[in-house]
Scaffold this active site. Structure first.
Site, PDB file in Angstrom:
ATOM      1  N   TYR A 190       0.993  -1.158  -0.053  1.00 54.04           N
ATOM      2  CA  TYR A 190      -0.100   0.080  -0.045  1.00 54.04           C
ATOM      3  C   TYR A 190       0.976   1.134  -0.047  1.00 54.04           C
ATOM      4  CZ  TYR A 190      -3.765   3.154   1.514  1.00 54.04           C
ATOM      5  OH  TYR A 190      -4.738   3.927   1.500  1.00 54.04           O
TER       6      TYR A 190
HETATM    7  P1  NAD Z   1     -13.959   2.634  -0.018  1.00 58.85           P
HETATM    8  O1  NAD Z   1     -13.601   1.129  -0.076  1.00 58.85           O
HETATM    9  O2  NAD Z   1     -15.056   3.231   0.752  1.00 58.85           O
HETATM   10  O3  NAD Z   1     -14.185   3.169  -1.382  1.00 58.85           O
HETATM   11  C1  NAD Z   1     -13.226   2.311  -2.465  1.00 58.85           C
HETATM   12  C2  NAD Z   1     -14.076   2.188  -3.786  1.00 58.85           C
HETATM   13  O4  NAD Z   1     -13.284   1.942  -4.856  1.00 58.85           O
HETATM   14  C3  NAD Z   1     -15.211   1.404  -3.502  1.00 58.85           C
HETATM   15  O5  NAD Z   1     -16.412   1.436  -3.860  1.00 58.85           O
HETATM   16  C4  NAD Z   1     -14.675   0.140  -4.363  1.00 58.85           C
HETATM   17  O6  NAD Z   1     -15.692  -0.895  -4.935  1.00 58.85           O
HETATM   18  C5  NAD Z   1     -13.768   0.895  -5.346  1.00 58.85           C
HETATM   19  N1  NAD Z   1     -12.785  -0.145  -6.022  1.00 58.85           N
HETATM   20  C6  NAD Z   1     -11.793  -0.729  -5.381  1.00 58.85           C
HETATM   21  N2  NAD Z   1     -11.269  -1.647  -6.495  1.00 58.85           N
HETATM   22  C7  NAD Z   1     -11.699  -1.036  -7.686  1.00 58.85           C
HETATM   23  C8  NAD Z   1     -11.379  -1.352  -9.163  1.00 58.85           C
HETATM   24  N3  NAD Z   1     -10.539  -2.402  -9.366  1.00 58.85           N
HETATM   25  N4  NAD Z   1     -12.181  -0.920  -9.987  1.00 58.85           N
HETATM   26  C9  NAD Z   1     -13.143   0.025  -9.700  1.00 58.85           C
HETATM   27  N5  NAD Z   1     -13.395   0.543  -8.423  1.00 58.85           N
HETATM   28  C10 NAD Z   1     -12.793  -0.027  -7.467  1.00 58.85           C
HETATM   29  O7  NAD Z   1     -12.601   3.282   0.834  1.00 58.85           O
HETATM   30  P2  NAD Z   1     -12.205   4.951   0.627  1.00 58.85           P
HETATM   31  O8  NAD Z   1     -11.433   4.797   1.819  1.00 58.85           O
HETATM   32  O9  NAD Z   1     -13.149   5.767   0.206  1.00 58.85           O
HETATM   33  O10 NAD Z   1     -11.080   5.044  -0.205  1.00 58.85           O
HETATM   34  C11 NAD Z   1     -10.903   5.992  -1.418  1.00 58.85           C
HETATM   35  C12 NAD Z   1      -9.489   6.045  -1.632  1.00 58.85           C
HETATM   36  O11 NAD Z   1      -9.065   6.826  -0.469  1.00 58.85           O
HETATM   37  C13 NAD Z   1      -8.455   4.926  -1.674  1.00 58.85           C
HETATM   38  O12 NAD Z   1      -7.425   5.266  -2.710  1.00 58.85           O
HETATM   39  C14 NAD Z   1      -7.749   4.768  -0.391  1.00 58.85           C
HETATM   40  O13 NAD Z   1      -6.585   4.407  -0.414  1.00 58.85           O
HETATM   41  C15 NAD Z   1      -7.841   6.332  -0.142  1.00 58.85           C
HETATM   42  N6  NAD Z   1      -7.622   6.529   1.165  1.00 58.85           N
HETATM   43  C16 NAD Z   1      -8.485   6.302   2.389  1.00 58.85           C
HETATM   44  C17 NAD Z   1      -8.177   6.644   3.558  1.00 58.85           C
HETATM   45  C18 NAD Z   1      -8.991   6.097   4.774  1.00 58.85           C
HETATM   46  O14 NAD Z   1      -8.659   6.215   5.962  1.00 58.85           O
HETATM   47  N7  NAD Z   1     -10.222   5.684   4.389  1.00 58.85           N
HETATM   48  C19 NAD Z   1      -6.761   7.143   3.873  1.00 58.85           C
HETATM   49  C20 NAD Z   1      -5.896   7.523   3.025  1.00 58.85           C
HETATM   50  C21 NAD Z   1      -6.295   7.266   1.843  1.00 58.85           C
END
Ligand code: NAD
Length: 242
Positions: free
Chosen positions: A146
């Site tokens: 990651y």
């Molecule tokens: P989430 O799981 O709520 O949303 C992620 C979405 O991406 C989901 O709807 C999933 O179905 C979709 N997805 C996953 N793989 C996919 C693919 N191959 N093709 C199309 N869609 C796909 O998570 P989130 O926290 O909203 O994540 C969004 C971004 O934010 C990610 O890149 C995550 O790494 C980043 N992020 C999240 C956090 C946190 O604490 N939640 C912190 C830092 C960064």
């Protein structure tokens, strides 16, 4: 910020940060094209969804084909699709596990940006926002896959900005801290983990998706025209306490 009638493409639109961006932009009267592996709960005349796997170039190309039938202008792209670490030490991560994280978080961002930027280039205008993470620079064990994907997003964002700035396309990233989403709800619903995490944040609370979404919307707006190639950490001050 007048975004009414603008057209935005959002990957990962069905959950978490991506979904909050959909909601915030729909409130502003924009039209949204959402891409995700899953159907969204969103029902709005200004929203349409394509089931898309960002790790699969053909899947992206079929979405692009449909998008191009209907739209000649795309004002902005948010690359929100992402998955978390396999949560194993480096020496236990298999190649398949490694590739899945890199192909979703990094290659997915590259591929979608490649095809959407071609539409933006024709219009000499656009904004792209990528999603990194605090784990691009503040590390914890069992996150090599990651951390590598999110560190690469910081570099990719600057490199993309260089290639695209002559076409009046700005590319930036946000690096969220702890955010309550589909990815993290299981952990943060555990009161002990939540308390431990909140104790690491000067403001004392984890982010909700819209706390991150609002900064992404700013980066899509005219107000950020002179910001380019940057990654903005949106972590409630977590980084200053590390
Ligand atoms: P989430 O799981 O709520 O949303 C992620 C979405 O991406 C989901 O709807 C999933 O179905 C979709 N997805 C996953 N793989 C996919 C693919 N191959 N093709 C199309 N869609 C796909 O998570 P989130 O926290 O909203 O994540 C969004 C971004 O934010 C990610 O890149 C995550 O790494 C980043 N992020 C999240 C956090 C946190 O604490 N939640 C912190 C830092 C960064």
């Amino acid at each position: 910020m007048n975004m009414q009638n603008n057209i935005y493409v959002i990957s990962g639109a069905s959950s978490g940060i991506g979904k909050s961006c959909v909601d915030l932009l729909l409130e502003k009267g924009a039209t949204i094209i959402g891409l995700d592996l899953h159907e969204p709960e969103i029902k709005d005349n200004n929203y349409q969804h394509f089931i898309t796997d960002v790790t699969d170039e053909n899947s992206i190309l079929s979405a692009i084909k449909e998008i191009e039938k209907q739209f000649t202008i795309i004002d902005g792209l948010i690359n929100c699709a992402g998955i978390f670490a396999n949560s194993k030490p480096l020496y236990d991560i298999t190649s398949d596990e490694w590739n899945k994280v890199i192909s979703t978080n990094l290659t997915g961002t590259f591929l979608l940006s490649k095809y959407i930027s071609k539409i933006m280039i024709k219009n000499m205008k656009g904004k792209i926002v990528n999603i990194s993470c605090i784990r691009s620079k503040i590390f914890r064990p069992n996150m090599a896959d990651y951390a590598a994907s999110k560190g690469a997003i910081v570099s990719l964002t600057s490199a993309m900005a260089l290639d695209l700035s002559k076409f009046n396309i700005q590319v930036n990233a946000v690096a969220p801290g702890f955010t309550y989403t589909g990815m993290t709800s299981k952990s943060f619903d555990n009161p002990e983990i939540r308390k431990m995490s909140e104790n690491l944040i000067p403001g004392g609370k984890i982010a909700m998706p819209e706390d991150i979404g609002k900064v992404i919307i700013f980066l899509l707006s005219d107000s950020s025209d002179y910001i380019n190639g940057e990654t903005i950490f949106v972590d409630g001050g977590y980084g200053i306490l590390k």
